[in-house]
Design a protein around this motif. Structure first.
Motif, PDB file in Angstrom:
ATOM      1  N   GLN A  26       0.745  -1.163   0.092  1.00 62.00           N
ATOM      2  CA  GLN A  26       0.079   0.031   0.028  1.00 62.00           C
ATOM      3  C   GLN A  26       0.893   1.199  -0.072  1.00 62.00           C
ATOM      4  O   GLN A  26       0.479   2.255  -0.750  1.00 62.00           O
ATOM      5  CB  GLN A  26      -0.973  -0.188   1.292  1.00 62.00           C
ATOM      6  N   TYR A  27       1.776   1.249   0.845  1.00 59.70           N
ATOM      7  CA  TYR A  27       2.704   2.481   0.684  1.00 59.70           C
ATOM      8  C   TYR A  27       3.439   2.741  -0.467  1.00 59.70           C
ATOM      9  O   TYR A  27       3.175   4.078  -0.992  1.00 59.70           O
ATOM     10  CB  TYR A  27       3.843   2.236   1.774  1.00 59.70           C
ATOM     11  N   GLY A  30       0.842   3.992  -2.872  1.00 57.00           N
ATOM     12  CA  GLY A  30       0.550   5.587  -2.595  1.00 57.00           C
ATOM     13  C   GLY A  30       1.480   6.542  -3.140  1.00 57.00           C
ATOM     14  O   GLY A  30       1.180   7.484  -3.528  1.00 57.00           O
ATOM     15  N   MET A  33       1.716   6.349  -7.291  1.00 58.65           N
ATOM     16  CA  MET A  33       0.744   6.618  -7.934  1.00 58.65           C
ATOM     17  C   MET A  33       0.743   8.109  -8.540  1.00 58.65           C
ATOM     18  O   MET A  33       1.101   8.963  -7.605  1.00 58.65           O
ATOM     19  CB  MET A  33      -0.723   5.937  -7.385  1.00 58.65           C
ATOM     20  N   VAL A  36      -3.767  13.005  -8.271  1.00 60.02           N
ATOM     21  CA  VAL A  36      -5.090  13.089  -8.795  1.00 60.02           C
ATOM     22  C   VAL A  36      -5.468  14.589  -9.043  1.00 60.02           C
ATOM     23  O   VAL A  36      -5.116  15.442  -8.070  1.00 60.02           O
ATOM     24  CB  VAL A  36      -5.867  12.392  -7.953  1.00 60.02           C
ATOM     25  N   HIS A  49      -5.077   1.375  -4.861  1.00 63.81           N
ATOM     26  CA  HIS A  49      -4.855   1.818  -3.554  1.00 63.81           C
ATOM     27  C   HIS A  49      -6.233   1.923  -2.671  1.00 63.81           C
ATOM     28  O   HIS A  49      -6.141   1.506  -1.586  1.00 63.81           O
ATOM     29  CB  HIS A  49      -4.266   3.329  -3.842  1.00 63.81           C
ATOM     30  N   VAL A  50      -7.283   2.280  -3.064  1.00 64.06           N
ATOM     31  CA  VAL A  50      -8.562   2.364  -2.376  1.00 64.06           C
ATOM     32  C   VAL A  50      -8.847   0.862  -2.131  1.00 64.06           C
ATOM     33  O   VAL A  50      -9.132   0.527  -1.051  1.00 64.06           O
ATOM     34  CB  VAL A  50      -9.442   2.982  -3.189  1.00 64.06           C
ATOM     35  N   THR A 101      -6.974   4.694   6.967  1.00 65.72           N
ATOM     36  CA  THR A 101      -7.964   4.213   6.046  1.00 65.72           C
ATOM     37  C   THR A 101      -9.272   5.208   6.158  1.00 65.72           C
ATOM     38  O   THR A 101      -9.798   5.383   5.040  1.00 65.72           O
ATOM     39  CB  THR A 101      -8.393   2.894   6.587  1.00 65.72           C
ATOM     40  N   GLY A 104      -8.706   8.291   4.127  1.00 64.73           N
ATOM     41  CA  GLY A 104      -8.375   8.029   2.737  1.00 64.73           C
ATOM     42  C   GLY A 104      -9.923   8.060   2.086  1.00 64.73           C
ATOM     43  O   GLY A 104     -10.223   8.302   1.177  1.00 64.73           O
ATOM     44  N   TRP A 105     -10.583   7.273   2.663  1.00 66.53           N
ATOM     45  CA  TRP A 105     -11.950   6.938   2.060  1.00 66.53           C
ATOM     46  C   TRP A 105     -12.799   8.500   2.223  1.00 66.53           C
ATOM     47  O   TRP A 105     -13.532   8.503   1.293  1.00 66.53           O
ATOM     48  CB  TRP A 105     -12.902   6.043   3.166  1.00 66.53           C
ATOM     49  N   PHE A 107     -11.442  11.180   1.765  1.00 59.81           N
ATOM     50  CA  PHE A 107     -10.814  11.993   0.874  1.00 59.81           C
ATOM     51  C   PHE A 107     -11.587  11.711  -0.741  1.00 59.81           C
ATOM     52  O   PHE A 107     -12.024  12.267  -1.250  1.00 59.81           O
ATOM     53  CB  PHE A 107      -9.213  11.772   0.629  1.00 59.81           C
ATOM     54  N   ASP A 138      -6.995  15.841   2.988  1.00 63.53           N
ATOM     55  CA  ASP A 138      -5.784  15.090   2.164  1.00 63.53           C
ATOM     56  C   ASP A 138      -4.592  15.424   3.140  1.00 63.53           C
ATOM     57  O   ASP A 138      -3.852  14.469   3.255  1.00 63.53           O
ATOM     58  CB  ASP A 138      -5.563  16.098   0.895  1.00 63.53           C
ATOM     59  N   HIS A 141      -4.829  12.567   5.910  1.00 70.12           N
ATOM     60  CA  HIS A 141      -4.357  11.225   5.253  1.00 70.12           C
ATOM     61  C   HIS A 141      -2.994  11.106   5.426  1.00 70.12           C
ATOM     62  O   HIS A 141      -2.513  10.194   5.757  1.00 70.12           O
ATOM     63  CB  HIS A 141      -4.845  10.984   3.790  1.00 70.12           C
ATOM     64  N   GLU A 145      -0.907   8.721   7.601  1.00 68.93           N
ATOM     65  CA  GLU A 145      -0.009   7.699   7.030  1.00 68.93           C
ATOM     66  C   GLU A 145       1.230   7.603   7.539  1.00 68.93           C
ATOM     67  O   GLU A 145       2.002   6.594   7.897  1.00 68.93           O
ATOM     68  CB  GLU A 145      -0.067   7.738   5.522  1.00 68.93           C
TER      69      GLU A 145
HETATM   70  C1  HEM Z   1      -3.430   2.118   5.791  1.00 65.08           C
HETATM   71  C2  HEM Z   1      -3.998   2.330   4.775  1.00 65.08           C
HETATM   72  C3  HEM Z   1      -3.398   3.435   3.724  1.00 65.08           C
HETATM   73  C4  HEM Z   1      -2.166   3.977   3.489  1.00 65.08           C
HETATM   74  C5  HEM Z   1      -0.733   3.272   4.374  1.00 65.08           C
HETATM   75  C6  HEM Z   1      -2.093   4.986   2.529  1.00 65.08           C
HETATM   76  C7  HEM Z   1      -1.028   5.624   2.117  1.00 65.08           C
HETATM   77  C8  HEM Z   1      -1.127   6.555   1.178  1.00 65.08           C
HETATM   78  C9  HEM Z   1       0.127   7.303   0.912  1.00 65.08           C
HETATM   79  C10 HEM Z   1       1.544   6.945   1.165  1.00 65.08           C
HETATM   80  C11 HEM Z   1      -0.606   8.196  -0.097  1.00 65.08           C
HETATM   81  C12 HEM Z   1       0.483   9.168  -0.914  1.00 65.08           C
HETATM   82  C13 HEM Z   1       0.207  10.525  -0.211  1.00 65.08           C
HETATM   83  C14 HEM Z   1       1.543  11.500  -0.380  1.00 65.08           C
HETATM   84  O1  HEM Z   1       1.851  11.967  -1.515  1.00 65.08           O
HETATM   85  O2  HEM Z   1       2.295  11.486   0.503  1.00 65.08           O
HETATM   86  C15 HEM Z   1      -1.618   8.008  -0.180  1.00 65.08           C
HETATM   87  C16 HEM Z   1      -2.643   8.928  -0.972  1.00 65.08           C
HETATM   88  C17 HEM Z   1      -3.972   8.630  -1.264  1.00 65.08           C
HETATM   89  N1  HEM Z   1      -4.650   7.687  -0.561  1.00 65.08           N
HETATM   90 FE1  HEM Z   1      -4.072   6.313   0.945  1.00 65.08          FE
HETATM   91  N2  HEM Z   1      -3.478   5.049   2.152  1.00 65.08           N
HETATM   92  C18 HEM Z   1      -4.206   4.019   3.000  1.00 65.08           C
HETATM   93  C19 HEM Z   1      -5.556   3.836   2.798  1.00 65.08           C
HETATM   94  C20 HEM Z   1      -6.324   4.603   1.825  1.00 65.08           C
HETATM   95  C21 HEM Z   1      -7.914   4.227   1.786  1.00 65.08           C
HETATM   96  C22 HEM Z   1      -8.794   3.243   2.444  1.00 65.08           C
HETATM   97  C23 HEM Z   1      -8.396   5.187   0.819  1.00 65.08           C
HETATM   98  C24 HEM Z   1      -9.545   5.422   0.276  1.00 65.08           C
HETATM   99  C25 HEM Z   1     -10.544   4.822   0.387  1.00 65.08           C
HETATM  100  C26 HEM Z   1      -7.153   6.104   0.361  1.00 65.08           C
HETATM  101  C27 HEM Z   1      -7.304   7.038  -0.643  1.00 65.08           C
HETATM  102  C28 HEM Z   1      -6.113   7.810  -0.952  1.00 65.08           C
HETATM  103  C29 HEM Z   1      -6.159   8.974  -1.824  1.00 65.08           C
HETATM  104  C30 HEM Z   1      -7.415   9.330  -2.688  1.00 65.08           C
HETATM  105  C31 HEM Z   1      -4.643   9.464  -1.927  1.00 65.08           C
HETATM  106  C32 HEM Z   1      -4.312  10.625  -2.939  1.00 65.08           C
HETATM  107  C33 HEM Z   1      -4.311  11.790  -2.026  1.00 65.08           C
HETATM  108  C34 HEM Z   1      -3.394  12.864  -2.802  1.00 65.08           C
HETATM  109  O3  HEM Z   1      -3.657  12.918  -4.007  1.00 65.08           O
HETATM  110  O4  HEM Z   1      -2.679  13.803  -2.337  1.00 65.08           O
HETATM  111  N3  HEM Z   1      -5.913   5.628   1.011  1.00 65.08           N
HETATM  112  N4  HEM Z   1      -2.265   6.958   0.567  1.00 65.08           N
END
Ligand code: HEM
Ligand code: HEM
Length: 177
Positions: A26-27, A30, A33, A36, A49-50, A101, A104-105, A107, A138, A141, A145
């Motif tokens: 997942q990391y 994240g 990717m 967006v 990721h979602v 989580t 993220g959801w 967001f 954002d 999240h 994380e």
């Molecule tokens: C424990 C679980 C999760 C981890 C470790 C995680 C980790 C991350 C990381 C490392 C990023 C990149 C952010 C950055 O640029 O620093 C990210 C972005 C994102 N995550 Fe997660 N995430 C998790 C769960 C989720 C879930 C459940 C969702 C949605 C249902 C989600 C939605 C998103 C979205 C929409 C972004 C993009 C945010 C942006 O563009 O700035 N994530 N996440």
């Protein structure tokens, strides 16, 4: 009635290591990717990721319920401060996974997306399209994380200390067998 076990059972171990494996995927997704932009539909990396994130959320809830119904006694060799600190770190890990989580959801919800988990079932959204709220969440999240990553670092360091410094059986409690 629940009885206090002396070691983690197979289910607790499978849940623990499955969550570790999913977080390890997942990391990087994240971070790697593409960013967006408004109005843009989520692509395959975001869909995964979602999807993986929601799978982690579901597993941590199952794991927490399992922990409550199958309590495990602390390793007998632990002194008081180690019992307390491990308990605190374990609780904070649960809370941080939930925070990461759920933010993220939220967001994804504020972006007004509609996507299918693993391209199979639609993900219900928690809120409707809201650009200002999306911006605020954002940051949360990202904060969640990074806090989770820091806690995982502490937890891993403690596990290594038990293997190489204290040389007790704490690591064995979570290993297969
Ligand atoms: C424990 C679980 C999760 C981890 C470790 C995680 C980790 C991350 C990381 C490392 C990023 C990149 C952010 C950055 O640029 O620093 C990210 C972005 C994102 N995550 Fe997660 N995430 C998790 C769960 C989720 C879930 C459940 C969702 C949605 C249902 C989600 C939605 C998103 C979205 C929409 C972004 C993009 C945010 C942006 O563009 O700035 N994530 N996440
Ligand atoms: C990085 C590699 C990891 C190692 C080597 C490791 C090792 C361990 C060990 C040995 C225990 C048992 C401790 C005891 O009996 O007091 C444990 C428990 C636990 N680990 Fe990990 N772990 C790792 C990653 C993670 C991650 C990523 C999470 C995040 C969710 C996590 C969450 C937990 C929790 C919540 C417990 C307490 C068990 C309970 O619910 O009663 N671990 N871990």
């Amino acid at each position: 009635m629940t009885t206090l076990c002396l070691r983690y059972g197979r289910t607790a171990k499978i849940l623990h290591w499955t969550i570790v494996g999913l977080l390890a995927v997942q990391y990087p997704i994240g971070w790697l990717m593409p960013d967006v932009h408004r109005g843009q539909a989520p692509g395959a990396p975001m869909t995964f990721h979602v999807s993986i994130g929601i799978a982690i959320l579901a597993l941590i809830v199952v794991r927490f319920v399992w922990r409550l119904t199958h309590p495990v006694a602390p390793e007998t060799s632990l002194v008081a401060w180690q019992r307390l600190s491990s308990e605190v770190v374990h609780w904070m890990l649960y809370i941080s996974v939930l925070a990461t989580t759920l933010t993220g959801w939220l967001f994804a919800s504020f972006r007004g997306w509609s996507l299918k988990l693993f391209y199979l079932v639609s993900l219900p959204m928690l809120a409707s399209d809201n650009a200002a709220a999306g911006k605020a969440i954002d940051g949360l999240h990202q904060a969640a994380e990074w806090s989770l990553l820091a806690l995982i670092g502490i937890h891993l360091a403690a596990a290594l200390a038990h293997i190489f410094v204290y040389r007790d059986r704490v690591m064995q409690r979570m290993l297969p067998g």
